[in-house]
Motif scaffolding. Sequence first.
Motif, short mmCIF file in Angstrom:
data_model
loop_
_atom_site.label_atom_id
_atom_site.label_comp_id
_atom_site.label_asym_id
_atom_site.label_seq_id
_atom_site.Cartn_x
_atom_site.Cartn_y
_atom_site.Cartn_z
N LYS A 47 9.50 11.32 -4.54
CA LYS A 47 8.28 11.48 -4.63
C LYS A 47 7.53 10.32 -5.58
O LYS A 47 7.84 9.30 -5.51
CB LYS A 47 7.69 12.83 -4.65
N GLU A 48 6.82 11.08 -6.38
CA GLU A 48 6.07 10.02 -7.52
C GLU A 48 7.05 9.41 -8.28
O GLU A 48 6.43 8.43 -9.05
CB GLU A 48 5.01 10.79 -8.10
N HIS A 49 8.23 9.42 -8.53
CA HIS A 49 9.26 9.22 -9.31
C HIS A 49 10.18 8.22 -8.66
O HIS A 49 11.08 7.77 -9.21
CB HIS A 49 10.20 10.21 -10.13
N THR A 50 9.97 7.86 -7.31
CA THR A 50 10.62 6.95 -6.65
C THR A 50 10.51 5.62 -7.19
O THR A 50 9.61 5.14 -7.93
CB THR A 50 10.24 7.01 -5.20
N PRO A 51 11.78 5.05 -7.12
CA PRO A 51 11.83 3.55 -7.50
C PRO A 51 11.18 2.71 -6.72
O PRO A 51 10.97 2.66 -5.42
CB PRO A 51 13.19 3.12 -7.78
N ALA A 52 10.40 1.51 -7.41
CA ALA A 52 9.55 0.78 -6.54
C ALA A 52 10.68 -0.43 -6.07
O ALA A 52 11.47 -0.90 -6.87
CB ALA A 52 8.69 0.01 -7.52
N TYR A 83 8.22 -2.64 1.28
CA TYR A 83 7.99 -2.38 -0.06
C TYR A 83 7.49 -1.13 -0.35
O TYR A 83 6.38 -0.59 -0.17
CB TYR A 83 7.15 -3.52 -0.73
N ILE A 84 8.17 -0.31 -1.10
CA ILE A 84 7.98 1.21 -1.50
C ILE A 84 7.60 1.31 -3.15
O ILE A 84 8.28 0.76 -3.83
CB ILE A 84 9.17 2.14 -1.01
N GLU A 85 6.45 1.96 -3.25
CA GLU A 85 6.31 2.33 -4.72
C GLU A 85 5.57 3.77 -5.01
O GLU A 85 5.07 3.96 -4.03
CB GLU A 85 5.39 1.10 -5.37
N PRO A 86 5.57 4.16 -6.16
CA PRO A 86 4.80 5.16 -6.56
C PRO A 86 3.41 5.41 -6.07
O PRO A 86 2.91 4.24 -6.28
CB PRO A 86 5.11 5.83 -7.82
N ALA A 87 2.85 6.37 -5.60
CA ALA A 87 1.42 6.31 -5.50
C ALA A 87 0.76 7.85 -5.67
O ALA A 87 1.47 8.70 -5.74
CB ALA A 87 1.06 5.69 -3.98
N ASP A 88 -0.68 7.63 -5.89
CA ASP A 88 -1.24 8.72 -6.19
C ASP A 88 -1.78 9.39 -5.01
O ASP A 88 -3.11 9.38 -4.54
CB ASP A 88 -2.45 8.84 -7.09
N ASN A 89 -1.01 9.78 -4.19
CA ASN A 89 -1.14 10.70 -2.83
C ASN A 89 -0.43 11.78 -2.62
O ASN A 89 0.34 11.95 -3.51
CB ASN A 89 -1.17 9.57 -1.70
N GLY A 116 3.24 11.08 -2.91
CA GLY A 116 3.92 10.51 -4.15
C GLY A 116 4.15 8.88 -3.85
O GLY A 116 4.67 8.54 -5.11
N TRP A 117 4.30 8.40 -2.82
CA TRP A 117 4.66 7.17 -2.86
C TRP A 117 3.84 6.53 -1.65
O TRP A 117 3.22 7.00 -0.33
CB TRP A 117 6.20 6.96 -2.32
N THR A 118 4.06 5.11 -1.43
CA THR A 118 3.25 4.47 -0.35
C THR A 118 4.12 3.25 -0.05
O THR A 118 5.07 2.76 -0.80
CB THR A 118 1.94 4.13 -0.61
N ILE A 119 3.74 2.67 1.18
CA ILE A 119 4.35 1.51 1.53
C ILE A 119 3.15 0.26 1.38
O ILE A 119 2.25 0.46 2.12
CB ILE A 119 4.88 1.35 3.32
N SER A 120 3.46 -0.51 0.44
CA SER A 120 2.22 -1.28 0.22
C SER A 120 2.39 -2.90 0.73
O SER A 120 1.67 -3.70 0.79
CB SER A 120 2.27 -1.49 -1.33
N ALA A 121 3.59 -3.03 1.40
CA ALA A 121 3.96 -4.39 2.03
C ALA A 121 5.25 -4.40 2.93
O ALA A 121 5.88 -3.17 2.72
CB ALA A 121 4.21 -5.52 0.82
N ALA A 122 5.25 -5.19 3.84
CA ALA A 122 6.39 -5.41 4.62
C ALA A 122 6.45 -6.71 5.02
O ALA A 122 5.76 -7.52 4.78
CB ALA A 122 5.98 -4.54 5.92
N ASP A 123 7.89 -6.96 5.53
CA ASP A 123 8.30 -8.19 5.88
C ASP A 123 9.31 -8.20 6.99
O ASP A 123 10.11 -7.18 7.11
CB ASP A 123 8.71 -8.93 4.65
N LYS A 124 9.34 -9.40 7.65
CA LYS A 124 10.56 -9.26 8.63
C LYS A 124 10.90 -11.02 8.92
O LYS A 124 10.22 -11.84 8.61
CB LYS A 124 10.10 -8.70 10.00
#
Length: 414
Positions: A279-284, A380-386, A389-397
């Motif tokens: 959750k909120e402790h996930t590594p970015a 790209y996964i990083e902690p978030a205030d939701n 506890g985390w969000t996907i803030s970017a993606a690439d292919k």
Amino acid sequence: MVTRRTVLKGAAASAVALSSYGRWSVGYAADNPIRIGVMTPLSGPAETSGRSVKAGVEIAAAQINAEGGVLGRPIQLEFRDDKANVAQATAMAHELLGSGVNLLTGSNSSSVVAALGPVMQQENGVLIGTLASAASLNHENYNPNVFRASETPYARMRGLAQIASKQSGDLKRWSGIIPDTDFGHSSWETFVGGLKEFFPSEAGVEPEILDPIVVPLFSSDYKSYIADAMKTPFEGLFHATYGADSVTLFQQARPYGLTKKAKAIYDSGNEFVVAKAMKEHTPAWWGSIFWYYGNHEDNPMSNALYEDYAAKYNDLPPEGYIAEGHADIYAFAKAIETAGSTETAAVIDALKGMEWETATGIRTMRAEDNQAIKTIEAVYIEPADNENGWTISAADKVPGGDLIEPPSPGKKLE
């Protein structure tokens, strides 16, 4: 980012995309189904991926049947819990094949798929392995009755390195944390090869490769290895432990500041497993993933898969594994329609060299080694205030065609 509005807009066109798989009859003979065996771990340590595969194949079958089935016949799935265990999977394959089910999919374990190859040949079946990742499956352990519709591990790690060159091209020194397994060592070597190939041309930086930190599987204490990592002067970090090992490692690394030390982390394939646990402790980090719907907003099949999953399951975002089970069923549907038959030899002939549409775009099944070519993706996964506890803030292919190794069935990948 895909929104509900995007999904609904794409879903309006999904019938066109789904029907492009053939002229399936409107109305079909329900008493003459096409039976497909799905052997996947529905309990035990690998249950998370197995449940995702189950969701993907169920959605695919429902979509195809809603369009009239294949050759006027509905798809009927027959599930077996193989627990990712070779002995259990082998017994279940014999059972399914003996009952007349010659089309099998869902297998997640490389050792299971390797063991099932001879069974498929002996009992005249065909298997599409869903998440099995060992390079050997389409090289030294190639079997003419076994196909892989997902990417090769070689293509995946090189694709992740190419994404690293685009997203973190200013980082020079790279190390890794890898499990002491064939997969761990080969993944690191392939990723490093990709760094050396893509960084000079795309990033303008010649990467300096430091020795990786090699850790044991299933350890309860990674502190000494974390301390070694903290002494290593890396900027970019490749990571290849999985599941519970990853959670243990990064939980223990929090007091050391490992994730703050790394300017970028590239994960080989945990998808959302670690984020959902920590959750909120996930590594970015940038994490390799089989399918991310946000990478395919212009793909009606991807939008329809997302919509159907969201309508049935309260577990968003969907794991990328779902699209692999989904793609396997569509591969069988296209092959059966092309062959005009469900007979093993005819389906094998149709699968070889076949192109078919999936939630990740058009895939091609190489005739030489029964290996698919597909897009390589990362998020790209990083902690978030939701609430997660985390969000996907970017993606690439990146396209997979230039990343995959040449076919060499029967020979070890060099």
